[in-house]
Design a protein around this motif. Structure first.
Motif, short mmCIF file in Angstrom:
data_model
loop_
_atom_site.label_atom_id
_atom_site.label_comp_id
_atom_site.label_asym_id
_atom_site.label_seq_id
_atom_site.Cartn_x
_atom_site.Cartn_y
_atom_site.Cartn_z
N LEU A 8 14.49 -2.77 -1.01
CA LEU A 8 13.92 -2.78 0.34
C LEU A 8 14.91 -2.23 1.36
CD1 LEU A 8 12.09 -6.22 0.23
CD2 LEU A 8 11.02 -3.96 0.28
N ASP A 9 16.19 -2.49 1.18
CA ASP A 9 17.19 -1.89 2.07
C ASP A 9 17.11 -0.37 2.00
OD1 ASP A 9 18.12 -4.35 2.89
OD2 ASP A 9 19.84 -4.38 1.52
N ARG A 10 16.96 0.15 0.79
CA ARG A 10 16.83 1.59 0.62
C ARG A 10 15.54 2.09 1.27
NH1 ARG A 10 18.35 5.80 -3.17
NH2 ARG A 10 17.16 7.62 -2.51
N ALA A 11 14.47 1.32 1.13
CA ALA A 11 13.18 1.72 1.72
C ALA A 11 13.27 1.79 3.23
CB ALA A 11 12.10 0.73 1.30
N ARG A 12 13.89 0.79 3.85
CA ARG A 12 14.01 0.80 5.31
C ARG A 12 14.86 1.97 5.79
NH1 ARG A 12 15.04 -4.86 4.09
NH2 ARG A 12 13.13 -6.06 4.48
N LEU B 105 9.62 7.23 10.67
CA LEU B 105 8.34 6.55 10.54
C LEU B 105 8.42 5.20 11.26
CD1 LEU B 105 7.66 7.30 6.78
CD2 LEU B 105 6.50 8.33 8.74
N ASP B 106 7.63 5.05 12.31
CA ASP B 106 7.68 3.80 13.07
C ASP B 106 6.45 2.93 12.86
OD1 ASP B 106 5.78 5.24 14.43
OD2 ASP B 106 6.88 5.34 16.32
N ASN B 107 5.58 3.30 11.92
CA ASN B 107 4.39 2.49 11.64
C ASN B 107 4.46 1.83 10.27
OD1 ASN B 107 4.13 4.91 10.24
ND2 ASN B 107 1.87 4.86 10.31
N VAL B 108 5.67 1.67 9.75
CA VAL B 108 5.85 1.08 8.44
C VAL B 108 6.93 0.00 8.52
CG1 VAL B 108 7.49 2.90 7.77
CG2 VAL B 108 6.36 1.55 6.00
N THR B 109 6.68 -1.12 7.87
CA THR B 109 7.66 -2.20 7.78
C THR B 109 7.75 -2.65 6.34
OG1 THR B 109 5.96 -3.84 8.31
CG2 THR B 109 7.31 -3.02 10.14
N PHE B 110 8.85 -3.33 6.02
CA PHE B 110 9.09 -3.82 4.66
C PHE B 110 9.49 -5.28 4.72
CE2 PHE B 110 9.87 0.74 4.55
CZ PHE B 110 9.14 1.12 3.44
N GLU B 111 9.01 -6.04 3.75
CA GLU B 111 9.28 -7.48 3.73
C GLU B 111 9.53 -7.93 2.30
OE1 GLU B 111 7.19 -11.65 5.26
OE2 GLU B 111 6.34 -9.70 5.79
N ARG B 112 10.56 -8.75 2.13
CA ARG B 112 10.81 -9.32 0.80
C ARG B 112 9.87 -10.48 0.60
NH1 ARG B 112 14.01 -12.36 -2.85
NH2 ARG B 112 14.46 -13.97 -1.32
N ALA B 113 8.97 -10.36 -0.37
CA ALA B 113 7.94 -11.37 -0.57
C ALA B 113 7.41 -11.29 -1.99
CB ALA B 113 6.79 -11.16 0.43
N ASP B 114 6.93 -12.43 -2.47
CA ASP B 114 6.24 -12.52 -3.75
C ASP B 114 4.75 -12.45 -3.45
OD1 ASP B 114 5.05 -13.27 -6.15
OD2 ASP B 114 6.54 -14.81 -6.60
#
Length: 291
Positions: A89-93, A101-110
Motif C-alpha cells: 500500500l505504501d508503494r500504491a500511494r 491521481l487525487d480521486n484514489v485512496t488506499f486503506e489497509r483492511a481485511d
C-alpha cells in the motif's frame, strides 16, 4: 516481519505473509508483476461496467495498478483500494501521488470483515486478489454489502493449473525440488476458484445474482530472457519455499533446469512470454424491493 495486531483482520496467515518476505518481494518487483498480469486489466475493468462518475472498490489491490487504472476511468468518481499489505500500500500511494491521481485512496483492511459503508460503491473489482479468504462466502457477502443495489462485482482468478505456463514451468522441477501440492485447488490460495462451479456457489451463497464465469487468457512477460525469468520465479514465495528444502547444489540444478524449460518461451525483443488462463467472474448485487 512487521507484527500487526488488528481486531478487524481475521485472515492472519495472509496478513503475516503479505507484510513479510512475500509482500516485500512484490514491492521490489512490482513492475515485473504488472508485466505478468496486466493483460487482464482491460477485460476486468470493462466487465465492472462503471463510468466516469463511478465509485469503485479494488479488493486485494496490492501496489495499486488496477486501482489507478480504475481511477482514470472514473475521473469524476472515486476509487478505494484495500489490501492487507502495508508495504504494498505504501508503494500504491507513492505511485498514485507520482501520477497526480487525487480521486484514489488506499486503506489497509481485511475485506472479509471490514466495515465498509453500506451501498457506498457502484462496482468492486479484483485482479488475483480474492482467492485467499478463509471464509469466502462471508467475505463476498461483506463486499456485496458495500455495493449499491444493482452494483457489479468483477474479478479475475486463475483457472486450471495446467493452463498456466508459469505453473507448468514450476512443476517441471519435480525431479529437483519438493514441488508438493502448492497448486492444490479449492483451498485458500492462488487456485481457490479453479473450479468455476465453486466460484458460482460461493457468490450465490454470498447473495449475488447473475453470476457468470467466463474463460479468459492473456500472455504475460516473466523476464528479459530465460535465466532472468528463472531467477524471478525461484524468488517468489513458492520458489523460495521449495529451494529452502534442498541443498545449494540441488537448487542450482533446479535453476538450470528451469532456465532450459523457459528457453522455449523466449521471444526476440519480447522476453519470456507465458500464457495465463483465468476465469473472469462477475455478479450483481440484487435490487431487493419490498412487495
Amino acid at each position: 516481519m512487521r507484527d500487526f495486531v488488528d481486531p478487524e483482520i481475521v485472515n492472519t496467515d495472509q496478513e503475516q505473509a503479505w507484510n513479510g518476505p512475500e509482500g516485500a518481494y512484490w514491492v521490489q518487483n512490482q513492475d515485473r508483476w504488472d508485466a505478468v498480469n496486466s493483460g487482464f486489466n482491460e477485460l476486468l475493468l470493462d466487465a465492472a461496467g462503471f463510468g466516469p462518475e463511478g465509485r469503485v472498490l479494488d479488493i486485494g489491490c496490492g501496489s495499486g495498478q488496477t486501482t489507478r487504472l480504475a481511477a482514470r476511468r472514473a475521473a469524476r468518481g472515486r476509487v478505494l483500494g484495500v489490501d492487507l499489505s502495508a508495504p504494498m500500500l505504501d508503494r500504491a500511494r507513492a505511485s498514485a501521488a507520482r501520477e497526480g491521481l487525487d480521486n484514489v485512496t488506499f486503506e489497509r483492511a481485511d475485506a472479509q470483515v471490514h466495515a465498509f459503508s453500506p451501498g457506498a460503491f457502484d462496482a468492486a473489482v479484483s485482479r488475483y486478489g480474492v482467492m485467499f479468504f478463509a471464509d469466502p462466502v462471508a467475505a463476498f457477502a461483506n463486499i456485496g454489502g458495500a455495493l449499491r443495489p444493482g452494483g457489479r462485482l468483477a474479478f479475475v482468478c486463475p483457472a486450471e493449473p495446467e493452463g498456466n505456463g508459469w505453473l507448468r514451468a514450476m512443476l517441471s522441477l519435480r525431479d529437483h525440488l519438493p514441488v508438493g501440492d502448492f497448486a492444490a485447488p479449492g483451498r485458500p490460495g492462488m487456485f481457490a476458484f479453479t473450479d468455476p462451479d465453486r466460484a458460482r456457489a460461493v457468490l450465490t451463497g454470498a447473495g449475488f445474482a447473475d453470476v457468470r464465469t467466463d474463460p479468459v487468457e492473456a500472455y504475460g512477460t516473466w523476464g528479459r530472457d530465460a535465466q532472468d525469468a528463472a531467477d524471478f520465479m525461484l524468488g517468489t514465495g513458492p520458489g523460495r519455499a521449495m529451494t529452502a528444502q534442498v541443498s545449494a547444489e540441488a537448487a542450482a540444478r533446479a535453476r538450470t533446469a528451469l532456465t532450459e524449460h523457459l528457453r522455449d518461451h523466449e521471444k526476440e525483443g519480447e522476453g519470456v512470454r507465458l500464457l495465463s488462463t483465468s476465469w473472469l467472474v462477475t455478479g450483481v448485487r440484487p435490487n431487493l424491493t419490498r412487495v
